[in-house]
Design a protein around this motif. Structure first.
Motif, short mmCIF file in Angstrom:
data_model
loop_
_atom_site.label_atom_id
_atom_site.label_comp_id
_atom_site.label_asym_id
_atom_site.label_seq_id
_atom_site.Cartn_x
_atom_site.Cartn_y
_atom_site.Cartn_z
N VAL A 118 0.86 -1.19 0.00
CA VAL A 118 0.00 0.00 0.00
C VAL A 118 0.89 1.24 0.00
N ILE A 119 0.70 2.09 -1.01
CA ILE A 119 1.43 3.36 -1.12
C ILE A 119 0.44 4.47 -0.80
N ASP A 120 0.57 5.07 0.37
CA ASP A 120 -0.41 6.05 0.83
C ASP A 120 0.20 6.85 1.98
N PRO A 121 0.09 8.20 1.94
CA PRO A 121 0.61 9.00 3.06
C PRO A 121 -0.03 8.65 4.39
N ARG A 122 -1.29 8.23 4.33
CA ARG A 122 -2.00 7.89 5.56
C ARG A 122 -1.92 6.39 5.83
N ARG A 123 -2.03 6.03 7.09
CA ARG A 123 -2.18 4.62 7.43
C ARG A 123 -3.67 4.31 7.49
N THR A 124 -4.18 3.74 6.42
CA THR A 124 -5.61 3.46 6.30
C THR A 124 -5.90 2.02 6.71
N ARG A 532 0.91 19.39 5.48
CA ARG A 532 0.07 19.36 4.29
C ARG A 532 -1.30 18.86 4.68
N LEU A 533 -2.30 19.44 4.10
CA LEU A 533 -3.67 19.01 4.34
C LEU A 533 -4.09 18.11 3.18
N ILE A 534 -4.38 16.85 3.49
CA ILE A 534 -4.84 15.94 2.45
C ILE A 534 -6.18 15.35 2.88
N THR A 535 -6.91 14.81 1.93
CA THR A 535 -8.26 14.32 2.21
C THR A 535 -8.36 12.83 1.95
N GLY A 536 -9.38 12.22 2.51
CA GLY A 536 -9.65 10.81 2.26
C GLY A 536 -11.14 10.55 2.36
N SER A 582 -9.52 24.86 14.68
CA SER A 582 -9.87 25.70 13.53
C SER A 582 -8.68 25.70 12.59
N ILE A 583 -8.96 25.52 11.30
CA ILE A 583 -7.89 25.40 10.31
C ILE A 583 -7.96 26.57 9.34
N LYS A 584 -6.84 27.22 9.17
CA LYS A 584 -6.71 28.19 8.09
C LYS A 584 -5.80 27.57 7.05
N ALA A 585 -6.33 27.27 5.88
CA ALA A 585 -5.57 26.54 4.87
C ALA A 585 -5.15 27.46 3.74
N ASP A 586 -3.86 27.48 3.45
CA ASP A 586 -3.33 28.19 2.29
C ASP A 586 -2.84 27.13 1.32
N ILE A 587 -3.74 26.65 0.48
CA ILE A 587 -3.42 25.54 -0.41
C ILE A 587 -2.82 26.10 -1.69
N LEU A 588 -1.55 25.85 -1.90
CA LEU A 588 -0.88 26.35 -3.10
C LEU A 588 -0.83 25.30 -4.19
N GLN A 589 -0.73 24.05 -3.78
CA GLN A 589 -0.61 22.97 -4.77
C GLN A 589 -1.00 21.68 -4.09
N VAL A 590 -1.60 20.77 -4.85
CA VAL A 590 -2.02 19.48 -4.32
C VAL A 590 -1.24 18.38 -5.00
#
Length: 590
Positions: A118-124, A532-536, A582-590
């Motif tokens: 499994v190649i994934d930043p998160r441990r799912t 980094r903020l990532i989603t799942g 509370s999150i303030k996200a400055d997303i420049l690139q994903v």
């Protein structure tokens, strides 16, 4: 229906065909998709139809087209049981494709020699069954796979006979040449030993399936990620064979059916190419379009908010999706809908965020009320039959589009049953196929299948396996694509580089850092904390939850929106388990 038709016609008359946009969904059946695409591209004569597949599958479409000359997955679901090695890239298959994952796990239980990586930043949850988990730094899949290509070539894993029938081998290998294990480790923030273990396992197993999903596709470099994966399979000849191949796991029930009918802004029906004049003429001739099909792609899904706010799009028709929540920069899209002259929404739910922005709401039937077909990830077309009678005045989407088309004065939309639409779609895939050959030839498949539409059992177009070498696509040979990942992509760690100083900071200093928390590619917080903020996906919810959130059981697994932090990061920020943040996200690139 008259109001919708007259207002669309008036908009086109005043502002031109490109002032109208259809935003559709892969929760539609193929018949719905076909009529919508035919109406927009063939008769309104604009390519302003895009799908929410733009958000999840467009990278895979582009990658397949670059590699194979066609949008196809050459493998089969049985490969998950037949393979010796399954590599999941950016996919929590245990949650998102549980039945297919269960088939693999059963095969692994029967044969413990099978391996899972499994190649994934998160441990799912998928990692709980893995023999190896690579917690890669987000955005560095191309670095890892360029290193794999170099490793396979250096260790004699090239299938010389197969590779000789592919284009681009030399340029792809040359582009990967500088990515040795040490360089890959630096970029991906992985242990070199784990990387080498991964490369050794791939090298040792001819029966390797690489399954990729949203973690690959939903990226600014998604297409390169897809091709980096496919490159490793083309070099080794592991394509279209039992237990071997790259496998794109689709995110919605009919993403592939929508692509077959060409319902993305840059696609043409029947796997023909929008940018080829002869192909546009062929489809226009088949549809008997009043004008030539437009060659230009104007507005895609992610551009539509700006197109409305700039005054280019005056009317939008949203079907079977909730973009006020799901689109990037959703707040901007909501503002755009408020400014749009005409917003039409076709929806089966009585309460969605997008419905509240509509001028006209059309009650559409849900999947369980409709009859038609869908195509799954392995190119298998299944007949879906209605389970219940439609509620109230609700109608299938193909009927709604057809009625509007007829009221706009267009001919060729006198459909009574979905079978008529499917057979027209099948005929288009066969139209001039000898002149413009492609694997998607549904009339040929139906002749082999020899079953009427109403009793049709599932059929797989292209056969169980597609030999991309022998197949006659738009270009003569499959192609490896040279990938050049940026050197700085791995400069930001997946987890923060905690300095010794961070461990001794006072509570007040930690609180200051917490208050200033920013999540983004290069956003610095204090002296070195980078996140980094990532989603799942959630296990028990579907998309924007307009339907699944109505079921109490499905809200029990995760009751509130949750941010998951590494324990070291949480400590540095002064955040405890179950805190509200509370999150303030400055997303420049994903």
């Amino acid at each position: 229906m008259d109001d919708v038709a007259s207002r669309l016609s008036d908009t086109i008359a005043k502002h031109g065909p490109e002032s109208v946009m259809f935003y559709v969904s892969s929760q539609l059946l193929t018949e719905d998709y076909y009529v919508a695409n035919k109406l927009m591209k063939g008769f309104i004569v604009s390519n302003n139809i895009d799908s929410n597949s733009r958000l999840c599958m467009s990278s895979a479409v582009a990658g397949h087209n670059r590699a194979f000359g066609a949008d196809l997955v050459p493998g089969n679901y049985t490969d998950f049981e037949a393979c010796d090695l399954l590599v999941l890239v950016g996919s929590n298959m245990a949650w998102c494709h549980p039945i297919l994952f269960g088939r693999f796990l059963q095969a692994k239980q029967d044969n413990p020699n099978k391996k899972l990586i499994v190649i994934d930043p998160r441990r799912t949850d998928s990692c709980e069954f893995a023999d190896l988990h690579l917690p890669i730094a987000p955005g560095t899949d191309t670095h890892l796979y360029n290193g794999l290509l170099k490793y396979l070539e250096e260790h004699g894993c090239t299938d010389a006979e197969y590779a000789s029938q592919c284009d681009g081998v030399e340029s792809a290998v040359t582009a990967a040449d500088s990515w040795d294990i040490e360089s890959v480790a630096k970029a991906t923030q992985l242990d070199a030993e784990k990387i080498e273990q991964f490369y050794q396992l791939v090298a040792a197993n001819d029966k390797t399936v690489t399954a990729f999903s949203m973690g690959v596709n939903q990226s600014s470099s998604g297409t390169d990620k897809v091709n980096a994966i496919i490159n490793s399979h083309l070099l080794t000849g592991r394509v279209g064979k039992k237990g071997a191949g790259p496998f794109s796991l689709t995110g919605q029930p009919n993403a592939m059916g929508g692509r077959e009918v060409g319902a993305l802004a840059n696609l043409l029906a029947g796997h023909l190419q929008l940018d080829i004049a002869e192909h546009r003429q062929s489809v226009g001739k088949f549809w008997q379009s009043p004008q030539p099909i437009a060659p230009k792609v104007v507005v895609k899904a992610c551009d539509v908010a700006d197109a409305i706010l700039d005054g280019k799009v005056k009317a939008i028709w949203i079907v079977a999706t909730n973009p006020v929540v799901s689109l990037p920069e959703a707040d901007k899209f909501r503002q755009a809908l408020a400014a749009c002259d005409l917003v039409i929404v076709s929806e089966c739910s009585k309460d969605s965020d997008t419905l509240r922005c509509a001028d006209i709401v059309l009650p559409a039937q849900s999947w369980s009320e409709k009859s038609g077909t869908v195509t799954n990830s392995e190119r298998r077309i299944s007949r879906q039959r209605s389970l219940v009678t439609g509620v109230g005045d609700s109608k299938p989407d193909w009927w709604i589009f057809s009625q509007v088309a007829k009221r706009m004065g267009f001919k060729g939309f006198d459909y009574i049953e979905p079978s008529e639409i499917f057979l027209e779609h099948a005929a288009l895939t066969s139209h001039e196929n000898s002149k413009y050959p492609r694997q998607l030839d549904l009339m040929a498949e139906l002749e082999k299948h020899n079953q009427p539409y109403d009793s049709m059992s599932p059929l797989q177009w292209g056969g169980q396996y597609i030999d991309v070498i022998a197949s006659d696509f738009q270009h003569a040979k499959p192609k490896l694509v040279a990938i050049t990942p940026p050197r700085q992509a791995g400069d930001v760690n997946r987890f923060s580089p905690i300095n010794d100083n961070n461990k001794t900071k006072s509570k007040a200093e930690k609180q200051t850092k917490q208050n200033n928390l920013g999540l983004g590619l290069t956003q610095n917080v204090d002296d070195g904390l980078k996140l980094r903020l990532i989603t799942g996906r959630l296990r028990d919810q579907w998309h924007t939850m307009t339907r699944t959130a109505l079921a109490p059981k499905l809200n029990q697994q995760q009751t509130v929106p949750t941010l998951t932090l590494h324990p070291q990061d949480a400590e540095a920020l002064g955040v405890n388990n179950n805190d509200f943040v509370s999150i303030k996200a400055d997303i420049l690139q994903v």
